[in-house]
Write an enzyme that holds these catalytic residues in place. Structure first.
Site, PDB file in Angstrom:
ATOM      1  N   LYS A  58       0.825  -1.203   0.000  1.00  0.00           N
ATOM      2  CA  LYS A  58       0.000   0.000   0.000  1.00  0.00           C
ATOM      3  C   LYS A  58       0.864   1.259   0.000  1.00  0.00           C
ATOM      4  O   LYS A  58       0.543   2.244  -0.680  1.00  0.00           O
ATOM      5  CB  LYS A  58      -0.937  -0.012   1.207  1.00  0.00           C
ATOM      6  CG  LYS A  58      -2.040  -1.053   1.106  1.00  0.00           C
ATOM      7  CD  LYS A  58      -2.769  -1.259   2.417  1.00  0.00           C
ATOM      8  CE  LYS A  58      -3.806  -2.361   2.310  1.00  0.00           C
ATOM      9  NZ  LYS A  58      -4.432  -2.702   3.605  1.00  0.00           N
ATOM     10  N   GLN A 102      -4.440  -1.263   9.869  1.00  0.00           N
ATOM     11  CA  GLN A 102      -4.235  -2.585   9.276  1.00  0.00           C
ATOM     12  C   GLN A 102      -4.739  -3.641  10.254  1.00  0.00           C
ATOM     13  O   GLN A 102      -4.341  -3.670  11.412  1.00  0.00           O
ATOM     14  CB  GLN A 102      -2.755  -2.805   8.975  1.00  0.00           C
ATOM     15  CG  GLN A 102      -2.450  -4.127   8.306  1.00  0.00           C
ATOM     16  CD  GLN A 102      -3.092  -4.249   6.925  1.00  0.00           C
ATOM     17  OE1 GLN A 102      -3.028  -3.316   6.137  1.00  0.00           O
ATOM     18  NE2 GLN A 102      -3.687  -5.387   6.648  1.00  0.00           N
ATOM     19  N   ASP A 125     -10.977   3.923   4.817  1.00  0.00           N
ATOM     20  CA  ASP A 125     -11.126   2.474   4.663  1.00  0.00           C
ATOM     21  C   ASP A 125     -12.570   2.030   4.904  1.00  0.00           C
ATOM     22  O   ASP A 125     -12.889   0.856   4.743  1.00  0.00           O
ATOM     23  CB  ASP A 125     -10.180   1.754   5.635  1.00  0.00           C
ATOM     24  CG  ASP A 125      -9.906   0.316   5.239  1.00  0.00           C
ATOM     25  OD1 ASP A 125     -10.051  -0.023   4.052  1.00  0.00           O
ATOM     26  OD2 ASP A 125      -9.547  -0.490   6.124  1.00  0.00           O
TER      27      ASP A 125
END
Length: 288
Positions: A58, A102, A125
């Site tokens: 990413k 994450q 996200d």
């Protein structure tokens, strides 16, 4: 569709490349107009090898798109309270426009409490309850990245969910549930299936659109795919195996995503696009 025919592959790489190129152009415009670079902060708890790999990938994609990537690495022993404070601090930081936690973070972490520490305007996200509510009610906000990528894939291949029966296998808060809400908002009739569904195969056989998002290799058998159905495999298991038995499903489906190379590339592309959108909004720049 004849059972001897082979489904068309719904590859995500080409579409993802275009989405990222567009995000890169918008990021450059943000920088030109404001002097600020869109910034995505990624919080990593511990050193899980898969998570470390995902974060590295990413960050590389951010660099190519002209997006600043800030990595906040925390030890595996980090408590929920410490993680929450880190996320709240990033939410207050005006130099950060998007926040990615994450996950998984470890069994000792209350991930829902952590997610809710992310300011909604920086939830690129799409993991907070605020974002889920926006998806459910069709309000402005950020989509969960994989579901958002799935919807873009459907559009790319001219699949209109309206009036179709969509079966979502899986009910996770950041994949199964939100993709069902996005399909419902597009006028699909949505059925959720999960570990307590009494006859999964029978329900799948009725689906015009199947979204497999449960994390069990080859759970969906090809023989249970309705001829001509659209199959979206959002599962990823060791050995590059999806949740759908690809080889048999492609002899019955009209369209099917490969694993890897289908849904995966779209997830990161949507994350980057939403980061630039967040920066545009927070910096007070008109949407272009």
């Amino acid at each position: 569709m004849s059972r001897t025919q082979t489904a068309q592959l719904m590859g995500g790489a080409g579409l993802a490349r275009r989405v990222v190129e567009e995000a890169s152009d918008r990021a450059a415009e943000v920088t030109r107009r404001s002097g600020a670079t869109p910034c995505l902060a990624t919080v990593l708890v511990g050193e899980d090898p898969a998570s470390v790999t995902y974060v590295r990938m990413k960050r590389a994609r951010c660099a190519k798109a002209g997006i600043e990537s800030r990595l906040v690495s925390l030890p595996a022993a980090t408590t929920t309270a410490e993680l929450v404070e880190t996320l709240r601090s990033l939410s207050r930081d005006t130099g950060v426009h998007g926040i990615l936690l994450q996950h998984p973070c470890g069994p000792h972490i209350d991930e829902r409490a952590a997610f809710e520490a992310i300011a909604p305007e920086k939830d690129v996200d799409g993991v907070t309850m605020s974002s889920f509510g926006a998806m459910s009610f069709g309000l402005p906000g950020f989509a969960s990245c994989t579901p958002g990528g799935i919807m873009r894939l459907l559009d790319e291949y001219d699949v209109d969910p309206a009036g179709r029966h969509a079966v979502v296998v899986g009910r996770s808060a950041i994949l199964g549930k939100p993709v069902g809400m996005l399909l419902l908002a597009r006028d699909a009739t949505v059925t959720y299936c999960h570990s307590r569904t009494s006859d999964l195969a029978a329900t799948v056989r009725e689906a015009d659109i199947v979204v497999a998002a449960v994390g069990r290799p080859r759970l969906i058998r090809g023989e249970d795919i309705k001829p001509g159905a659209v199959v979206i495999d959002a599962g990823y298991n060791p050995g590059n195996i999806g949740d759908v038995d690809f080889d048999t499903a492609r002899t019955r489906a009209r369209l099917i995503t490969p694993v890897p190379g289908g849904v995966g590339p779209m997830t990161i592309a949507v994350l980057l696009a939403q980061t630039v959108t967040a920066a545009t909004t927070q910096l007070g720049l008109a949407q272009g």
